[in-house]
Scaffold this active site. Structure first.
Site, PDB file in Angstrom:
ATOM      1  N   GLU A  78      -9.147  12.011  12.574  1.00  0.00           N
ATOM      2  CA  GLU A  78      -8.122  10.785  12.702  1.00  0.00           C
ATOM      3  C   GLU A  78      -7.255  11.340  13.939  1.00  0.00           C
ATOM      4  O   GLU A  78      -6.656  12.324  13.976  1.00  0.00           O
ATOM      5  CB  GLU A  78      -7.470  10.422  11.681  1.00  0.00           C
ATOM      6  CG  GLU A  78      -6.399   9.131  12.076  1.00  0.00           C
ATOM      7  CD  GLU A  78      -6.279   8.192  10.708  1.00  0.00           C
ATOM      8  OE1 GLU A  78      -5.847   7.388  10.816  1.00  0.00           O
ATOM      9  OE2 GLU A  78      -6.653   8.747   9.851  1.00  0.00           O
ATOM     10  N   LYS A 120       0.957  -1.235   0.118  1.00  0.00           N
ATOM     11  CA  LYS A 120       0.077  -0.111  -0.100  1.00  0.00           C
ATOM     12  C   LYS A 120       0.829   1.155  -0.021  1.00  0.00           C
ATOM     13  O   LYS A 120       1.944   1.224   0.685  1.00  0.00           O
ATOM     14  CB  LYS A 120      -1.057   0.023   1.334  1.00  0.00           C
ATOM     15  CG  LYS A 120      -1.731   1.319   1.495  1.00  0.00           C
ATOM     16  CD  LYS A 120      -2.400   1.282   2.815  1.00  0.00           C
ATOM     17  CE  LYS A 120      -3.105   2.476   3.100  1.00  0.00           C
ATOM     18  NZ  LYS A 120      -3.699   2.654   4.447  1.00  0.00           N
TER      19      LYS A 120
END
Length: 430
Positions: free
Chosen positions: A232, A187
């Protein structure tokens, strides 16, 4: 790191005086002036901290930018005279910070102590004033605010491409996907930037007000001209407990409630998004392991609903290991966690190398730690997402990023990046 010249007299010790005050109303409405460089904010659901002025500051650079700032704060806070009549998290001396994503970035890092801080938590409000010791009692909130200038809008706003056009960025994503399918990494989180130019001088309060109104469940922040509303939480340290909110896996909302519920169910079943999320959670758990005596990782994520997008989210919690000098500060934990797989990729070190090449830009302080810390080391640090860096009186550099995996489609990722740019675009133009 800032240091005094050789032979210079020792600086006058600072006094941090905290007193309880009546509920002052909306915290963001208290900010007296438009200056982004001297305005701090950390507000969620109406609670949190806002401040203005700079009583002390340090600027750091390189791989040790957060470690050096942490050491400076321990020394600075340790020399302060503290009179705290409230004694809640966020009272007494507090430092706000933001740091560059990359150790190679010229953006470095900043930790600053506001001259005036107003906070609210659990129905209690307080005022902290910081200045040279011996100046007498803390003045009133009205006196601390001084002359208040009206909030002004930015006028006509235009947006232009940053380092790459949308088409160039999609080509870069395609090249990264090919690298991932070749097995080099799993990723890579690719960011892009957009430049906003305003017709009038920017008032940071206008941005903060709109962000808080539109995204009340996010942490609306402002530190050293970095402004945003992040969903977040990188790490919170609160009386021995550690918490992190991990987001990875995103789908855009349609505006139709029934359709969005169906899309939320699709997101919760998406093998691509679940795989991306699992990598992000694992990276946080691995980084926290050495600092916690125990911690809990949820078996599966929940879907976090925001006005523009939905995310897969997991709340990871732990108990701080205090066997070594009381344990690391919240900033030290943030330094250990950064960069997580959610903002860098997996394996992180190699993914960060690839994104630096593919993005063809310096991220500055985007996707890096931003937040605050008290004298005891407790504090909250978010990841600077859905954000912009004020680069001039009439310019803001906006950022958005997407997690790229083997199944990613460049056009879909471009659409996702546009959705993630919405908060800052809307805050500027509302």
């Amino acid at each position: 790191m800032s240091t005094a010249p050789a032979g210079a007299p020792a600086p006058t010790p600072l006094l941090a005086r905290t007193v309880p005050i009546a509920d002052p109303g909306d915290l963001l409405d208290l900010l007296p002036r438009p200056d982004a460089a001297a305005t701090v904010s950390w507000v969620r659901r109406g609670d949190g901290l806002v401040g203005w002025g700079v009583a002390a500051r340090v600027d750091t650079h390189g791989a040790t930018r957060m470690v050096d700032a942490d050491a400076w704060w321990r020394e600075t806070a340790g020399t302060m005279v503290v009179r705290d009549d409230v004694r809640l998290p966020g009272t007494g001396p507090v430092a706000f910070g933001s740091f560059a994503f990359s150790r190679r970035s010229d953006s470095g890092g900043t930790l600053l102590v506001p001259q005036v801080l107003v906070g609210r938590r659990e129905g209690r409000s307080w005022l902290t004033a910081v200045g040279p010791a011996g100046l007498g009692p803390t003045p009133s909130l009205a006196a601390c605010r001084g002359e208040v200038t009206p909030v002004t809008g930015p006028g006509e706003v235009s947006f232009t491409d940053g380092a790459l056009t949308s088409e160039e960025w999609q080509q870069a994503v395609a090249e990264v996907v090919a690298t991932i399918r070749g097995g080099e990494v799993e990723k890579v989180v690719m960011a892009r930037d957009v430049v906003a130019r305003t017709g009038a001088d920017l008032d940071v309060r206008h941005l903060l007000r709109n962000l808080a109104d539109q995204y009340p469940t996010c942490w609306t922040f402002s530190v050293d001209s970095l402004v945003g509303a992040t969903p977040e939480l990188l790490v919170r340290r609160d009386q021995g407990l550690v918490a992190c909110r991990v987001l990875a896996g995103t789908i855009q909302r349609t505006g139709d409630d029934a359709a969005d519920l169906r899309r939320a169910a699709e997101l919760a079943r998406s093998s691509k998004d679940l795989g991306e999320h699992e990598l992000a959670v694992a990276s946080v758990a691995e980084a926290l392991g050495p600092y916690c005596s125990s911690f809990n990782v949820p078996d599966s994520p929940f879907v976090l609903h925001l006005p523009n997008v939905m995310h897969l989210a997991s709340d990871v919690t732990g108990v701080l290991d205090r066997s070594h000098s009381g344990g690391p500060s919240s900033l030290a934990l943030a330094a250990a966690l950064h960069p997580t797989a959610a903002v860098g990729g997996t394996p992180t070190a190699r993914a960060v190398e690839l994104l630096a090449e593919a993005e063809r830009m310096d991220r500055g302080r985007y996707a890096a730690p931003v937040g605050w810390m008290g004298a005891d080391g407790d504090g909250e640090w978010g990841i600077a997402l859905r954000s912009g860096q004020v680069t001039g009186p009439r310019s803001v550099r906006l950022f958005a990023g997407c997690g790229i995996v083997a199944a990613s489609e460049p056009a879909a990722e471009a659409r996702e990046s546009e959705a993630k740019l919405t908060p800052m675009r809307s805050a500027l133009t509302s």
